[in-house]
Enzyme design. Structure first.
Site, short mmCIF file in Angstrom:
data_model
loop_
_atom_site.label_atom_id
_atom_site.label_comp_id
_atom_site.label_asym_id
_atom_site.label_seq_id
_atom_site.Cartn_x
_atom_site.Cartn_y
_atom_site.Cartn_z
N GLY A 1 61.85 38.75 15.58
CA GLY A 1 62.68 38.11 14.56
C GLY A 1 63.13 36.71 14.95
O GLY A 1 62.89 35.74 14.24
N MET B 1 64.99 34.33 18.65
CA MET B 1 65.33 34.36 20.07
C MET B 1 66.50 33.44 20.37
O MET B 1 66.52 32.30 19.96
CB MET B 1 64.08 33.95 20.87
N ASN C 1 67.68 31.70 22.83
CA ASN C 1 67.68 30.72 23.91
C ASN C 1 68.91 29.82 23.83
O ASN C 1 69.29 29.37 22.77
CB ASN C 1 66.43 29.83 23.81
N GLU D 1 71.67 35.99 16.52
CA GLU D 1 71.30 35.07 17.60
C GLU D 1 72.51 34.24 18.02
O GLU D 1 72.70 33.96 19.20
CB GLU D 1 70.13 34.17 17.20
N HIS E 1 74.76 36.24 20.26
CA HIS E 1 74.23 36.40 21.62
C HIS E 1 74.78 35.34 22.57
O HIS E 1 74.76 35.53 23.78
CB HIS E 1 72.70 36.26 21.61
N1 TRP Z 1 66.38 38.82 22.10
C1 TRP Z 1 65.70 38.80 20.83
C2 TRP Z 1 66.72 39.32 19.84
O1 TRP Z 1 67.51 38.61 19.35
C3 TRP Z 1 64.46 39.66 20.81
C4 TRP Z 1 63.17 38.96 21.02
C5 TRP Z 1 62.76 37.83 20.44
C6 TRP Z 1 62.10 39.41 21.82
N2 TRP Z 1 61.48 37.54 20.85
C7 TRP Z 1 61.07 38.49 21.69
C8 TRP Z 1 61.91 40.50 22.64
C9 TRP Z 1 59.85 38.66 22.35
C10 TRP Z 1 60.70 40.66 23.31
C11 TRP Z 1 59.69 39.72 23.17
O2 TRP Z 1 66.85 40.48 19.60
ZN ZN Z 2 69.15 40.38 20.01
#
Ligand code: TRP
Ligand code: ZN
Length: 889
Positions: free
Chosen positions: A277, A279, A281, A314, A317
């Site tokens: 979905g 990330m 970062n 996000e 997070h």
């Molecule tokens: N941490 C991401 C989230 O918000 C999940 C995620 C995004 C992810 N890209 C990824 C997990 C690629 C594994 C591989 O939930």
């Molecule tokens: Zn997450």
């Protein structure tokens, strides 16, 4: 380079890192085809593992420095500025091993060359559209450079990016831009510094020619934050909803959790190629474009709500994940369960809490309950894994969020807030465990979660059985609850011994005049009309006093625990709760249970005593649709085949499908006039109105069209076609198109062609077009799906396309599970074709085959044959390999 053979990693084998990284300097030279990465690591031995520093440390073992790397073309390795000759280090599998100097600190420099255009796995540095971007969670950073690629190694990052100014006018990384300059040869350079130490999985880089939509958010303490959305040129007009959602999320986190954003810039980049979905970062989120771009003409109401939720997820997070991160990947739910809980609370505050809860639980029952009943069953904190990508699951995310929600229920909102405050006060800047989280919540909220901790270690969906009795002369109501969890499959041994869990049971007693005040035995005064009981034993009894006449109990209000409830409610009780329960979720759930009983009886060819009660309840809710259209839309929707299947020993593919269709046809015939009225008179959408009533009316209209389509006929067809032609937004257009598909290919084909003609230039709408066809109930749907894989607009390098078409087909119950096994063969072929291209996506598709134990003997054999055929492939990815090993045991 061959990758190391996959091995199982165990949670209890955790060892702290032998070296820490203080600073990382990364210099990316983006060339015409390849990218050179020069890395400088300032490393340090932690005091306790310095050779000879502590009695427990073994000097020999701790002196080797082992870094992770994958597929790296290594050009230089240097220690403290001196180049190492290739014979003074070893590169084997995914590891670089060398002997560092004996001092407390030293520097390691490496140079590697990457080919992002060849990276189809979409992990590490890759190309999406014309841009370069990164995905490092969970273990993608090792595809960029040699590193201690584990979340408990937190370092300060500085990133230099140099690239051609015309091709890559935008160069981004985490943190603050501290330098930018033009270089002579048409190139330019930017330098970024992230002041917050972070694990490598939160690193990000983006380089491309992107359009910018920018706004400013002022935090509670008065700091201005630049919110920058970077999208393909031409899409700038489609970020308004995401931007507004981000503002709301930022204000909400300040208000509810006292958490402010901590940098001056927050970037969001939309990528068309993305495995998941989005990330989180640090200050540079990368998003699947479908969770950023929206306008009412191309995005459904569901898309709008999903964007709001993912943007918030996000953003949240930044505190639950980034400021406090995971010690190791077994702790994944520490950040994911908690952050899903937070985004759900946010969505509930922004929209309608009751409706949100209904949709969350529908998702949990359709997705997570089946996972608990599969070879992939695992606790929210798994004990072992081969490939961590396989554990970004409904269990870790959604059940994880349910577990946090139960803590919230036990603590109350203020107690939960105190617990969260304690968590941040203790652990800001650290990489911690689920145990650290629970301990902080206990101390902050003043709770005892000793037994509750079992939710972190025990897999499976508990089943609660409820019986009760009313004593008219003593005026007491006695509630008797038992809990059991059946042994789960999985690992070699599975989990066979299950212990009682701590379940918060929110209970109400509903009389003819509504909710009764509740006084438990031993209390002096009643305490409200909903009480949260703590069920901690295998079997427990609760007595309510002052109950003059027999009420109907409303159990697990708001779905207060993620369990299956089996209650001694009659069909008439359920119909009563559907109308009279004060709890919206339980009103809805009573209707679902009533429908489930009717459907299960019909599947088993038995007469259903509740049939008439159900049919008239359904007609009643429909007739009253205008009083609460949004609730009506949810209540009138029959339980899905996935949730229904979970109620049976063996999933009866055809019977499930035909019974559900027959019931829908029956409902259509009985309610034809009201359904036509709803389909005709619900107002056209006011573009973009996302309040629950507007959304509910559109949802109700689509539902009416879907039910009418089960009846078919000329009048119905003309009505649906009219709705399709006059729809002014994607929700209405897709609702009508989907109903046309139910009418059959003659009605559907011209509409599908017109739809494609209208939207062929909108990549995200094309995915909807693919997904609809993959889910159709036509005799030749498999052949059509195969043909679509060769369509010029289909693309096996773009996960959204694969999820829509191939993933959509695996959700097509009767056609994926065709009796001749051709559905399975097709999916196995797809898994094999994708495994070398994008193993993460291949593994997601392969999941559809692993639940073979749930089907009849013939299908079991057919599924196992395909699983074995996949397993026979030499060089299979660890992603798919792990699933097969679990499935075939
Ligand atoms: N941490 C991401 C989230 O918000 C999940 C995620 C995004 C992810 N890209 C990824 C997990 C690629 C594994 C591989 O939930
Ligand atoms: Zn997450």
């Amino acid at each position: 380079m061959p990758s190391a053979s996959p091995s199982t990693i165990h949670r209890l084998d955790y060892q702290p890192p032998a070296f820490l990284v203080d600073h990382v300097f990364l210099a990316f030279e983006i060339g015409a085809k390849t990218v050179e990465v020069r890395t400088t690591l300032s490393l340090r031995r932690p005091p306790s593992v310095r050779p000879g520093a502590s009695p427990g440390a073994s000097p020999g073992a701790s002196n080797a420095l082992i870094l992770q790397g994958r597929g790296l073309d290594t050009r230089r390795v240097a220690l403290d500025g001196h180049d190492l000759s290739p014979d003074s280090y070893t590169i084997a599998g995914d590891h670089l091993t060398l002997t560092p100097p004996l001092g407390e600190t030293f520097t390691l420099e490496t140079t590697v060359v990457l080919d992002p255009t060849a990276n189809t796995a979409l992990e590490g540095l890759y190309v999406s559209g014309g841009m370069l971007c990164t995905q490092c969670e969970a273990e993608g950073f090792r595809r960029i450079t040699w590193y201690l690629d584990r979340p408990d190694v937190m370092a300060r990052f500085r990133v230099s990016i140099t690239a051609d100014r015309t091709r890559f006018p935008v160069l981004l990384s985490n943190g603050n831009l501290i330098h930018a300059e033009s270089l002579p040869d048409g190139r330019h350079h930017t330098l970024w510094e992230d002041p917050f130490p972070k694990p490598s999985y939160l690193f990000a880089l983006v380089a491309g020619d992107l359009a910018l939509a920018e706004e400013t958010f002022t935090t509670a303490s008065g700091r201005a934050v630049a919110l920058r959305f970077w999208v393909e040129h031409g899409n700038e007009q489609q970020v308004g909803h995401a931007l507004a959602s981000l503002r709301r999320a930022m204000a909400w986190d300040e208000r509810v959790f006292g958490l402010e954003y901590d940098l001056d810039v927050y970037n969001v980049v939309a990528a068309s190629h993305f495995n998941m979905g989005a990330m989180e970062n640090k200050s540079l989120n990368v998003f699947n474009a479908k969770y950023v771009l929206a306008r009412p003409e191309t995005a459904t109401d569901g898309d709008f709500l999903a964007i709001e939720a993912v943007i918030a997820h996000e953003y949240f997070h930044n505190w639950t994940g980034n400021r406090v991160t995971c010690r190791d990947w077994f702790q994944l739910t520490l950040k994911e369960g908690l952050t899903v809980f937070r985004d759900r609370e946010f969505s509930s505050d922004m929209n309608n809490r009751g409706l949100q809860r209904i949709q969350q639980v529908r998702g949990l029952r359709a997705g997570q309950f089946p996972e608990d009943n599969s070879p992939m069953a695992h606790p929210i904190r798994p004990d072992s894994y081969v490939e961590i990508n396989n554990f970004y699951t409904a269990t870790v995310y959604e059940k994880g969020a349910e577990v946090i929600r139960m803590i919230h229920t036990l603590a109350g909102p203020e107690g939960f807030r105190r617990g969260m405050d304690c968590y941040f006060a203790r652990h800001d800047g650290q990489a911690v465990t689920c145990e650290d989280f629970i301990a902080a919540l206990e101390d902050g909220a003043g709770l005892d979660l000793k037994q509750f901790r079992r939710w972190y270690s025990q897999a499976g969906t508990p089943k609660v059985t409820a019986r009760w009795s009313h004593d008219a002369s003593a005026r007491t109501f006695t509630l008797h609850l038992t809990q059991t969890t059946t042994p789960t499959q999985g690992l070699p041994q599975g989990q066979s011994e299950k212990l009682p869990l701590h379940l918060p049971v929110a209970v109400g007693l509903v009389g003819s005049g509504g909710d009764l005040p509740l006084r438990l035995a031993g209390e002096n005064t009643p305490g409200g009309t909903t009480r949260v009981l703590s069920l901690t034993e295998a079997e427990q009894t609760f007595v309510f006093e002052d109950v003059p006449t027999a009420p109907v109990p409303s159990l697990f209000r708001g779905f207060s625990a993620p369990v299956v409830v089996s209650a001694a409610l009659s069909d008439a009780d359920l119909a009563f709760l559907l109308v009279h329960d004060s709890d919206a979720f339980n009103r809805w759930d009573a209707g679902q249970e009533l429908a489930t009983r009717v459907l299960l009886a019909s599947i088993m060819g038995q007469p259903s005593p509740g049939q008439e009660i159900f049919l008239s309840a359904w007609s009643h809710v429909l007739a009253e649709w205008h009083t609460d259209p949004a609730f009506a839309a949810e209540a009138l929707m029959l339980p899905g085949t996935s949730a229904l299947g979970e109620r049976l020993e063996v999933i009866p593919v055809e019977a499930l499908h035909t019974s559900r269709k027959a019931l829908l046809r029956n409902l259509a015939e009985r309610n034809i006039e009201t359904l036509i009225a709803v389909a005709t008179h619900t107002p056209e959408e006011t573009a973009g109105a996302l309040d629950p009533v507007s959304v509910g009316l559109r949802r109700l209209r689509s539902l009416a069209l879907a039910v009418l389509a089960e009846k078919g006929g000329e009048t119905v067809q003309r009505l649906i076609e009219k709705r399709f032609q006059t729809a002014v937004g994607m929700t209405g257009q897709l609702g009508a198109l989907s109903a046309l598909l139910t009418l059959g290919t003659t009605a559907a084909d011209p509409a599908l062609a017109a739809f494609l003609e209208q939207w062929r230039h909108d990549n995200l709408v094309v995915n909807k077009w693919l997904g609809l066809q993959a889910g159709a109930d036509w005799p030749d749907v498999l052949e059509r799906v195969k043909t679509l894989t060769r369509h010029p607009l289909y693309n096996t390098l773009e996960p959204n396309k694969i999820y829509a078409l191939i993933g959509g087909f695996t959700a097509n119950l009767v056609h994926f599970h065709r009796a001749d096994g051709q559905g399975y063969t097709f999916i196995a072929d797809q898994v094999l074709a994708l495994d070398g291209v994008n193993p993460h996506v291949a593994a997601r598709l392969a999941r559809s085959l692993i639940r073979w134990r749930r089907y009849d003997a013939t299908r079991q054999d057919l599924m196992k044959t395909e699983l074995r055929r996949i397993q026979a492939r030499v060089g299979l990815s660890s992603d798919v390999g792990e699933l097969l090993a679990r499935a075939l045991g």
